[in-house]
Design an enzyme around this catalytic site. Structure first.
Site, mmCIF file in Angstrom:
data_model
loop_
_atom_site.group_PDB
_atom_site.id
_atom_site.type_symbol
_atom_site.label_atom_id
_atom_site.label_comp_id
_atom_site.label_asym_id
_atom_site.label_seq_id
_atom_site.Cartn_x
_atom_site.Cartn_y
_atom_site.Cartn_z
ATOM 1 N N ASP A 135 -4.481 0.327 37.030
ATOM 2 C CA ASP A 135 -3.297 0.092 36.202
ATOM 3 C C ASP A 135 -2.735 1.414 35.674
ATOM 4 O O ASP A 135 -1.516 1.613 35.629
ATOM 5 C CB ASP A 135 -3.654 -0.826 35.036
ATOM 6 C CG ASP A 135 -4.360 -2.085 35.503
ATOM 7 O OD1 ASP A 135 -3.737 -2.873 36.222
ATOM 8 O OD2 ASP A 135 -5.547 -2.262 35.165
ATOM 9 N N HIS A 148 -7.957 -5.695 32.232
ATOM 10 C CA HIS A 148 -7.374 -5.550 33.570
ATOM 11 C C HIS A 148 -6.818 -6.908 33.987
ATOM 12 O O HIS A 148 -7.430 -7.655 34.739
ATOM 13 C CB HIS A 148 -8.425 -5.058 34.561
ATOM 14 C CG HIS A 148 -7.903 -4.972 35.966
ATOM 15 N ND1 HIS A 148 -6.832 -4.188 36.297
ATOM 16 C CD2 HIS A 148 -8.289 -5.574 37.115
ATOM 17 C CE1 HIS A 148 -6.578 -4.305 37.594
ATOM 18 N NE2 HIS A 148 -7.455 -5.156 38.108
#
Length: 328
Positions: A160, A188
């Site tokens: 990410d 996440h």
């Protein structure tokens, strides 16, 4: 004097991420261009033939740093003596399944693997959980491997982080290597918070804040965040498979910075055990900005990073208790 080989475990090694990851490790992308490695590859029995095919390809590639390959479906053999464990294997969420169904499947997988790591891995083995739900799987692993230090169990939010860097790079038409210090807070998943409030870009006149250069708070507070949060789903829609190449590359980045250290003035995002920083309850696996040195990570504190901490899903402790994971 030549370095002793490090043993690196990759679970789910015959899968898409594993297939992208193992050559990167063998080439030195994860641990450095002078660090020999012995790869331990684990997968389930139905994937044994494919796993052997991956081993054959590694041999055929003749990587100079690769000093041995263990390809096995036996979890004890796979975990014995490993210095780094990259936990890619897990039960995938399928259509019609709820999160609790996936978690139930992963309890069995991670209980077995955690027990093997605890009993047979090298001292101070570093563990990175990639398989989703990554934060929760890391918690499960730690619960069943209590002697592995809390600081040695992490999960992947570097993917990410790298996605956020990439979006800023494209928006400003700059090299991604010139962008630094974005932050991924939380989980996440789509509940994460990508934060650019401390991110900078290297320019010919010095480092400039991302917000100043982008000069579009509406985009930074809206489309940018949504794009990073939903990037995994967008990739599945585009290629009909989940992220593999980018996940493998990000796993290498995560371990490389953890082992070899982050550059001066740069912090990265890692899912780590909370120590209570920023009001996040201790013991949660949560993504923070960290710096790394001497093989240890440290959460960036105080005025150096006054990030926005938001309420995000990390795990449901009562569900985990019912599954026999937590002792609340």
């Amino acid at each position: 004097m030549a370095k002793e080989p490090m043993r690196v475990l990759v679970t789910g090694a015959a899968g898409q991420i594993g297939y992208a990851l193992v050559p990167m490790i063998a080439r030195g992308v994860m641990l450095g261009a002078d660090q020999p490695v012995i790869l331990h590859m684990l997968d389930i029995p139905p994937a044994a033939e494919a796993l052997n095919g991956v081993k054959m390809e590694l041999v055929d590639a003749a990587f100079p740093l690769l000093k041995g390959v263990v390809a096995t479906t036996d979890v004890v053999e796979a975990c014995t003596g490993v210095n780094v464990a990259v936990m890619v294997g897990g039960f995938p969420r399928k259509e019609g399944m709820e999160r609790k169904d996936v978690m139930s499947k992963n309890v069995s997988i991670y209980k077995t693997q955690a027990s093997a790591l605890e009993a047979h891995a090298a001292p101070n083995c570093k563990v990175l959980v990639v398989a989703n739900p990554a934060n929760t799987n890391a918690l499960i692993l730690k619960e069943f491997a209590p002697s592995i230090p809390d600081r040695n169990v992490t999960c992947l939010t570097r993917l990410d982080h790298n996605r956020a860097l990439g979006q800023i790079s494209e928006r400003l038409s700059v090299q991604v290597s010139d962008v630094k210090n974005v932050i991924i807070w939380g989980n996440h998943s789509s509940t994460q918070y990508p934060d650019v409030n401390h991110a900078t870009v290297k320019t010919s006149t010095g480092e400039k804040p991302v917000r100043e250069l982008v000069a579009d708070d509406e985009w930074l507070n809206g489309e940018f965040i949504t794009t990073v949060q939903q990037r995994g789903a967008a990739i599945i829609k585009a290629r009909k498979f989940s992220s593999a190449l980018s996940a493998a590359s990000s796993a290498c980045d995560h371990i490389r910075d953890w082992v070899l250290g982050t550059p001066e003035g740069t912090f990265v995002s890692m899912g780590v055990y909370s120590d209570g920083s920023y009001g996040v309850p201790s013991g949660l696996i949560y993504s923070f900005p960290v710096t790394c040195s001497g093989g240890e990570w440290k959460i960036v504190q105080g005025s150096a990073c006054l990030g926005k901490v938001v309420s995000v899903f990390v795990y449901d402790p009562f569900l985990l208790k019912r599954l026999g994971i937590l002792r609340l």
